[in-house]
Design a protein around this motif. Structure first.
Motif, PDB file in Angstrom:
ATOM      1  N   UNK A 115       5.196   9.490  -7.761  1.00 41.20           N
ATOM      2  CA  UNK A 115       6.602   9.826  -7.570  1.00 41.20           C
ATOM      3  C   UNK A 115       7.489   8.833  -8.299  1.00 41.20           C
ATOM      4  N   UNK A 116       7.165   7.561  -8.217  1.00 34.37           N
ATOM      5  CA  UNK A 116       7.919   6.522  -8.912  1.00 34.37           C
ATOM      6  C   UNK A 116       7.914   6.780 -10.419  1.00 34.37           C
ATOM      7  N   UNK A 117       6.763   7.128 -10.966  1.00 32.17           N
ATOM      8  CA  UNK A 117       6.662   7.382 -12.405  1.00 32.17           C
ATOM      9  C   UNK A 117       7.467   8.616 -12.814  1.00 32.17           C
ATOM     10  N   UNK A 118       7.488   9.641 -11.977  1.00 30.14           N
ATOM     11  CA  UNK A 118       8.303  10.832 -12.265  1.00 30.14           C
ATOM     12  C   UNK A 118       9.793  10.481 -12.306  1.00 30.14           C
ATOM     13  N   UNK A 133       0.832  -1.203   0.000  1.00 22.87           N
ATOM     14  CA  UNK A 133       0.000   0.000   0.000  1.00 22.87           C
ATOM     15  C   UNK A 133       0.867   1.255   0.000  1.00 22.87           C
ATOM     16  N   UNK A 134       1.984   1.185   0.696  1.00 24.70           N
ATOM     17  CA  UNK A 134       2.894   2.337   0.754  1.00 24.70           C
ATOM     18  C   UNK A 134       3.401   2.681  -0.636  1.00 24.70           C
ATOM     19  N   UNK A 135       3.805   1.673  -1.400  1.00 18.28           N
ATOM     20  CA  UNK A 135       4.264   1.929  -2.761  1.00 18.28           C
ATOM     21  C   UNK A 135       3.132   2.470  -3.617  1.00 18.28           C
ATOM     22  N   UNK A 136       1.955   1.901  -3.481  1.00 22.19           N
ATOM     23  CA  UNK A 136       0.802   2.346  -4.272  1.00 22.19           C
ATOM     24  C   UNK A 136       0.507   3.830  -4.027  1.00 22.19           C
TER      25      UNK A 136
END
Length: 42
Positions: free
Chosen positions: A31-34, A23-26
């Motif tokens: 931010x991950x995509x940026x 859930x934390x990553x979701x």
């Protein structure tokens, strides 16, 4: 390493164990995509 950084969590099965995004990553997918977009641009 992904488990250590709370990106994935394992299923309860030992045989053919699956890993799922936490859930934390979701919550931080944007931010991950940026970050990956900038890495791909270089």
């Amino acid at each position: 390493m992904l488990r250590d950084h709370d990106v994935v969590e394992p299923s309860d099965h030992d045989y053919g164990k699956l890993y799922f995004l936490t859930d934390r990553f979701e919550r931080h997918t944007d931010t991950f995509e940026e970050i990956t977009a900038e890495v791909d641009a270089e």
